[in-house]
Design a protein around this motif. Structure first.
Motif, PDB file in Angstrom:
ATOM      1  N   ILE A  25       0.833  -1.208   0.000  1.00 23.21           N
ATOM      2  CA  ILE A  25       0.000   0.000   0.000  1.00 23.21           C
ATOM      3  C   ILE A  25       0.866   1.255   0.000  1.00 23.21           C
ATOM      4  O   ILE A  25       0.636   2.205  -0.772  1.00 23.21           O
ATOM      5  CB  ILE A  25      -0.948  -0.013   1.203  1.00 23.21           C
ATOM      6  N   ALA A  26       1.890   1.271   0.871  1.00 21.01           N
ATOM      7  CA  ALA A  26       2.765   2.449   0.937  1.00 21.01           C
ATOM      8  C   ALA A  26       3.521   2.641  -0.365  1.00 21.01           C
ATOM      9  O   ALA A  26       3.693   3.778  -0.843  1.00 21.01           O
ATOM     10  CB  ALA A  26       3.743   2.290   2.107  1.00 21.01           C
ATOM     11  N   GLY A  27       3.973   1.523  -0.968  1.00 19.21           N
ATOM     12  CA  GLY A  27       4.673   1.653  -2.248  1.00 19.21           C
ATOM     13  C   GLY A  27       3.778   2.165  -3.351  1.00 19.21           C
ATOM     14  O   GLY A  27       4.207   2.973  -4.196  1.00 19.21           O
ATOM     15  N   ALA A  28       2.528   1.706  -3.367  1.00 24.98           N
ATOM     16  CA  ALA A  28       1.601   2.164  -4.405  1.00 24.98           C
ATOM     17  C   ALA A  28       1.301   3.651  -4.258  1.00 24.98           C
ATOM     18  O   ALA A  28       1.239   4.401  -5.254  1.00 24.98           O
ATOM     19  CB  ALA A  28       0.316   1.342  -4.336  1.00 24.98           C
ATOM     20  N   LEU A  29       1.094   4.107  -3.024  1.00 22.99           N
ATOM     21  CA  LEU A  29       0.825   5.535  -2.810  1.00 22.99           C
ATOM     22  C   LEU A  29       2.023   6.395  -3.189  1.00 22.99           C
ATOM     23  O   LEU A  29       1.872   7.449  -3.833  1.00 22.99           O
ATOM     24  CB  LEU A  29       0.442   5.764  -1.341  1.00 22.99           C
ATOM     25  N   SER A  30       3.219   5.955  -2.778  1.00 27.19           N
ATOM     26  CA  SER A  30       4.416   6.719  -3.132  1.00 27.19           C
ATOM     27  C   SER A  30       4.619   6.729  -4.641  1.00 27.19           C
ATOM     28  O   SER A  30       5.024   7.749  -5.234  1.00 27.19           O
ATOM     29  CB  SER A  30       5.632   6.118  -2.432  1.00 27.19           C
ATOM     30  N   PHE A  31       4.328   5.591  -5.282  1.00 27.34           N
ATOM     31  CA  PHE A  31       4.451   5.507  -6.739  1.00 27.34           C
ATOM     32  C   PHE A  31       3.511   6.496  -7.419  1.00 27.34           C
ATOM     33  O   PHE A  31       3.897   7.204  -8.366  1.00 27.34           O
ATOM     34  CB  PHE A  31       4.128   4.070  -7.167  1.00 27.34           C
ATOM     35  N   ALA A  32       2.275   6.563  -6.911  1.00 28.75           N
ATOM     36  CA  ALA A  32       1.301   7.472  -7.514  1.00 28.75           C
ATOM     37  C   ALA A  32       1.678   8.929  -7.304  1.00 28.75           C
ATOM     38  O   ALA A  32       1.512   9.771  -8.203  1.00 28.75           O
ATOM     39  CB  ALA A  32      -0.088   7.186  -6.932  1.00 28.75           C
ATOM     40  N   ALA A  45       7.930   6.380 -15.461  1.00 33.60           N
ATOM     41  CA  ALA A  45       9.311   5.907 -15.248  1.00 33.60           C
ATOM     42  C   ALA A  45       9.967   6.569 -14.045  1.00 33.60           C
ATOM     43  O   ALA A  45      10.882   6.000 -13.437  1.00 33.60           O
ATOM     44  CB  ALA A  45      10.147   6.165 -16.507  1.00 33.60           C
ATOM     45  N   TYR A  46       9.507   7.777 -13.678  1.00 32.92           N
ATOM     46  CA  TYR A  46      10.128   8.473 -12.547  1.00 32.92           C
ATOM     47  C   TYR A  46       9.967   7.713 -11.226  1.00 32.92           C
ATOM     48  O   TYR A  46      10.947   7.535 -10.484  1.00 32.92           O
ATOM     49  CB  TYR A  46       9.583   9.892 -12.440  1.00 32.92           C
ATOM     50  N   PRO A  47       8.784   7.277 -10.842  1.00 30.70           N
ATOM     51  CA  PRO A  47       8.677   6.540  -9.580  1.00 30.70           C
ATOM     52  C   PRO A  47       9.468   5.233  -9.585  1.00 30.70           C
ATOM     53  O   PRO A  47      10.011   4.827  -8.556  1.00 30.70           O
ATOM     54  CB  PRO A  47       7.178   6.296  -9.431  1.00 30.70           C
ATOM     55  N   VAL A  48       9.543   4.572 -10.747  1.00 34.01           N
ATOM     56  CA  VAL A  48      10.355   3.350 -10.831  1.00 34.01           C
ATOM     57  C   VAL A  48      11.819   3.672 -10.572  1.00 34.01           C
ATOM     58  O   VAL A  48      12.536   2.960  -9.849  1.00 34.01           O
ATOM     59  CB  VAL A  48      10.161   2.683 -12.211  1.00 34.01           C
ATOM     60  N   SER A  49      12.312   4.773 -11.150  1.00 31.23           N
ATOM     61  CA  SER A  49      13.699   5.167 -10.971  1.00 31.23           C
ATOM     62  C   SER A  49      14.009   5.497  -9.512  1.00 31.23           C
ATOM     63  O   SER A  49      15.035   5.088  -8.962  1.00 31.23           O
ATOM     64  CB  SER A  49      14.020   6.376 -11.856  1.00 31.23           C
ATOM     65  N   VAL A  50      13.103   6.229  -8.860  1.00 33.10           N
ATOM     66  CA  VAL A  50      13.333   6.600  -7.458  1.00 33.10           C
ATOM     67  C   VAL A  50      13.329   5.371  -6.553  1.00 33.10           C
ATOM     68  O   VAL A  50      14.206   5.196  -5.693  1.00 33.10           O
ATOM     69  CB  VAL A  50      12.276   7.620  -7.002  1.00 33.10           C
TER      70      VAL A  50
END
Length: 229
Positions: A16-23, A41-46
């Motif tokens: 859940i935390a990863g999905a929110l941060s990704f969004a 691609a930006y959230p994947v890179s971070v």
């Protein structure tokens, strides 16, 4: 046997935390002018930089090497993730993103590429420099010592001084043992023991048997035997 899947609370929370941060990272990148697949691609890179820095940090700490560079890139990735979460919480107008934020978002790919490259090429154990050991020369091996000595040095070596007269050791003279005082009562008891031994064996008692019967030291036993003779 069918395996039952049991949901893990920690894993669910992490997803859940990863999905929110990704969004949040996607929304911030899209608001800064990165549209289409670039915004995804930006959230994947971070997140990849964050995971890579944490993994390299654990490896360096396990090997006992300094982990300052891994800590630095971990802090950079964590700052980018937290910054996106805070910026999209209503504190920033996503319809009018400032120029400095557009510059940061546009320069992030180069920064992430540099950090990932440095983390991959930092191997554990580089801080320990092993110096080559110097060859050890065995002093007992004449073949190893002989080449280091020149013939001229041997010729110029002064002769050792001749040894003086050897002292002659004179053996010490044997001293006469001091006579041992024997109480008369002990002599009388020893005489009874000696008479009993002669009556049973037919032989006079010796000093060793007398010492064993009376329980006295050898010098006193010899003195008693002399008086009984």
């Amino acid at each position: 046997m069918r395996s039952t899947l049991r949901p893990d609370a920690v894993l669910v929370q992490a997803v859940i935390a990863g999905a929110l941060s990704f969004a949040h990272l996607h929304d911030l990148a899209e608001a800064a002018g990165q549209t289409g697949w670039k915004a995804w691609a930006y959230p994947v890179s971070v997140d990849l930089l964050l995971v890579a820095a944490w993994r390299r940090l654990r490896i360096l700490r396990a090997a006992g090497d300094p982990a300052r560079s891994a800590w630095t890139w971990f802090a950079v990735a964590l700052t980018a993730s937290l910054g996106a979460n805070v910026a999209t919480a209503g504190l920033l107008d996503l319809g009018n993103v400032p120029d400095w934020l557009r510059i940061l978002v546009a320069g992030w790919p180069a920064l992430a590429f540099l950090g990932g490259t440095l983390l991959v090429h930092t191997h554990a154990g580089q801080s320990a420099v092993v110096e080559p050991a110097e060859p050890v020369v065995d002093s007992e091996d004449p073949a190893a010592v002989e080449p280091a000595i020149e013939r001229d040095d041997i010729a110029e070596t002064p002769a050792l001084p001749s040894a003086g007269p050897v002292p002659v050791l004179v053996p010490e003279q044997e001293t006469t043992p001091t006579p041992v005082a024997v109480p008369p009562a002990l002599v009388a008891h020893a005489r009874k023991v000696a008479d009993d031994y002669r009556a049973r064996t037919g032989y006079p008692i010796d000093s060793d048997t007398l010492r064993a019967r009376l329980g006295v030291p050898p010098p006193m036993a010899d003195a008693i035997a002399a008086q009984l003779a």
